[in-house]
Design a protein around this motif. Structure first.
Motif, PDB file in Angstrom:
ATOM      1  N   ILE A 123       0.614  -1.054   0.201  1.00 29.50           N
ATOM      2  CA  ILE A 123       0.075   0.175   0.114  1.00 29.50           C
ATOM      3  C   ILE A 123       1.306   1.170  -0.370  1.00 29.50           C
ATOM      4  O   ILE A 123       0.705   2.287  -1.114  1.00 29.50           O
ATOM      5  N   ASP A 124       2.124   1.651   0.811  1.00 29.08           N
ATOM      6  CA  ASP A 124       2.534   2.573   0.477  1.00 29.08           C
ATOM      7  C   ASP A 124       3.739   2.859  -0.105  1.00 29.08           C
ATOM      8  O   ASP A 124       4.595   3.554  -0.054  1.00 29.08           O
ATOM      9  N   GLY A 125       3.988   1.556  -0.791  1.00 31.25           N
ATOM     10  CA  GLY A 125       4.691   1.776  -1.969  1.00 31.25           C
ATOM     11  C   GLY A 125       5.691   1.515  -1.844  1.00 31.25           C
ATOM     12  O   GLY A 125       7.463   1.207  -2.399  1.00 31.25           O
ATOM     13  N   THR A 126       6.865   0.531  -0.838  1.00 33.06           N
ATOM     14  CA  THR A 126       7.842   0.188  -0.063  1.00 33.06           C
ATOM     15  C   THR A 126       7.936  -0.948  -1.219  1.00 33.06           C
ATOM     16  O   THR A 126       9.352  -1.188  -1.304  1.00 33.06           O
ATOM     17  N   LEU A 127       6.982  -1.839  -1.177  1.00 34.38           N
ATOM     18  CA  LEU A 127       7.245  -2.813  -2.557  1.00 34.38           C
ATOM     19  C   LEU A 127       6.490  -2.748  -3.470  1.00 34.38           C
ATOM     20  O   LEU A 127       5.311  -2.211  -3.713  1.00 34.38           O
ATOM     21  N   GLN A 128       6.922  -2.381  -4.960  1.00 32.02           N
ATOM     22  CA  GLN A 128       6.417  -2.103  -5.743  1.00 32.02           C
ATOM     23  C   GLN A 128       6.724  -2.973  -7.129  1.00 32.02           C
ATOM     24  O   GLN A 128       7.288  -4.079  -7.282  1.00 32.02           O
ATOM     25  N   ALA A 167       3.643 -15.529  -1.836  1.00 36.39           N
ATOM     26  CA  ALA A 167       3.846 -14.922  -3.158  1.00 36.39           C
ATOM     27  C   ALA A 167       2.697 -15.025  -4.626  1.00 36.39           C
ATOM     28  O   ALA A 167       3.340 -13.579  -5.340  1.00 36.39           O
ATOM     29  N   ALA A 168       1.565 -15.650  -3.750  1.00 34.22           N
ATOM     30  CA  ALA A 168       0.650 -14.878  -5.018  1.00 34.22           C
ATOM     31  C   ALA A 168       0.134 -13.987  -4.899  1.00 34.22           C
ATOM     32  O   ALA A 168       0.009 -13.074  -6.123  1.00 34.22           O
ATOM     33  N   PHE A 169       0.463 -12.823  -3.968  1.00 34.62           N
ATOM     34  CA  PHE A 169      -0.224 -11.598  -3.615  1.00 34.62           C
ATOM     35  C   PHE A 169       0.443 -11.045  -4.114  1.00 34.62           C
ATOM     36  O   PHE A 169       0.035  -9.861  -5.083  1.00 34.62           O
ATOM     37  N   LEU A 170       1.644 -11.351  -3.421  1.00 30.59           N
ATOM     38  CA  LEU A 170       3.110 -10.570  -4.441  1.00 30.59           C
ATOM     39  C   LEU A 170       2.685 -10.411  -5.657  1.00 30.59           C
ATOM     40  O   LEU A 170       2.818  -9.061  -6.323  1.00 30.59           O
ATOM     41  N   ASP A 225       7.773  -9.382  -9.615  1.00 32.32           N
ATOM     42  CA  ASP A 225       8.075 -11.101 -10.334  1.00 32.32           C
ATOM     43  C   ASP A 225       8.795 -11.986  -9.065  1.00 32.32           C
ATOM     44  O   ASP A 225      10.029 -11.290  -8.386  1.00 32.32           O
ATOM     45  N   VAL A 226       8.069 -12.525  -8.644  1.00 34.94           N
ATOM     46  CA  VAL A 226       8.252 -13.801  -7.237  1.00 34.94           C
ATOM     47  C   VAL A 226       8.663 -15.111  -8.020  1.00 34.94           C
ATOM     48  O   VAL A 226       8.717 -15.531  -9.122  1.00 34.94           O
TER      49      VAL A 226
END
Length: 212
Positions: free
Chosen positions: A40-45, A61-64, A70-71
């Motif tokens: 949500i906060d953009g730390t993970l993009q 993994a599926a969520f990301l 690219d998981v």
């Protein structure tokens, strides 16, 4: 070296093979609220390379992957990876699954922007913690992030994973990582453990490891 505690290897590792997924106590079908917040906060993009260590049935993994990353999911259990394949199909996403030990992932140096550890470190033997952290750092790019969520020492007493003190987490990480954030938080309750006190750690890989 064995990565996981004797309790895990004797009592829990085979559950993916022997027990329906819905009856496994730690399988909730939901990601940690802390992981959601990082998206949500953009730390993970979107576009980042993420390794989900000990991915299990693939929920994180599926969520990301659903959010554009690219998981690569890594787990030693063929049964867990088969469950992850079914979930990936349900989510309609693509990601790589690797059967490997978390101490020897077989991934190349500097492969990932992010390593995600969702309730894995608290099952690692104390004598294997340094090796686990070193392998996590190896597969991360310098400056990459590692996300850790696991039981804290305020967790409801009982069987299962190790209740980790702050030193249990921080001491092995400090050689390879700088601490961006580290705190306890209350996670979603379950019938068995209604008061869930967990650690959240966000660690940034150093350019070079500290000398012992």
């Amino acid at each position: 070296m064995e990565a996981f505690t004797e309790r895990w290897t004797k009592n829990f590792a085979k559950l993916y093979t022997d027990v329906p997924l819905a009856e496994i106590s730690w399988f909730t079908g939901a990601v940690s609220p802390m992981l959601s917040q990082l998206v949500i906060d953009g730390t993970l993009q979107p576009g980042q390379k993420v390794v989900d260590l000990g991915c299990g049935a693939g929920v994180q993994a599926a969520f990301l992957a659903k959010h554009g990353m690219d998981v690569t999911g890594v787990d030693s259990s063929p049964a867990a990876l088969e469950a992850a394949r079914r979930l990936i199909e349900l989510f309609g996403v693509e990601l790589d699954l690797v059967q490997a030990d978390i101490l020897e992932t077989t991934l190349p140096d500097g492969h990932a922007d992010v390593v995600n550890d969702s309730f894995i470190y608290h099952n690692v033997r104390p004598e294997a913690r340094d090796a686990y952290v070193a392998e996590s750092a190896r597969i991360l790019k310098p400056g990459g992030l590692m996300v850790v969520v696991g039981f804290s020492d305020r967790m409801t007493p009982g069987s299962g994973p190790i209740r980790l003190t702050s030193d249990d987490v921080l001491d092995p990480f400090m050689r390879h990582f700088e601490v961006e954030e580290f705190r306890r938080f209350r996670n979603l309750p379950t019938q068995v453990r209604p008061d869930q006190w967990h650690w959240f750690g966000l660690f940034r890989r150093r350019e070079a490891a500290r000398q012992a």
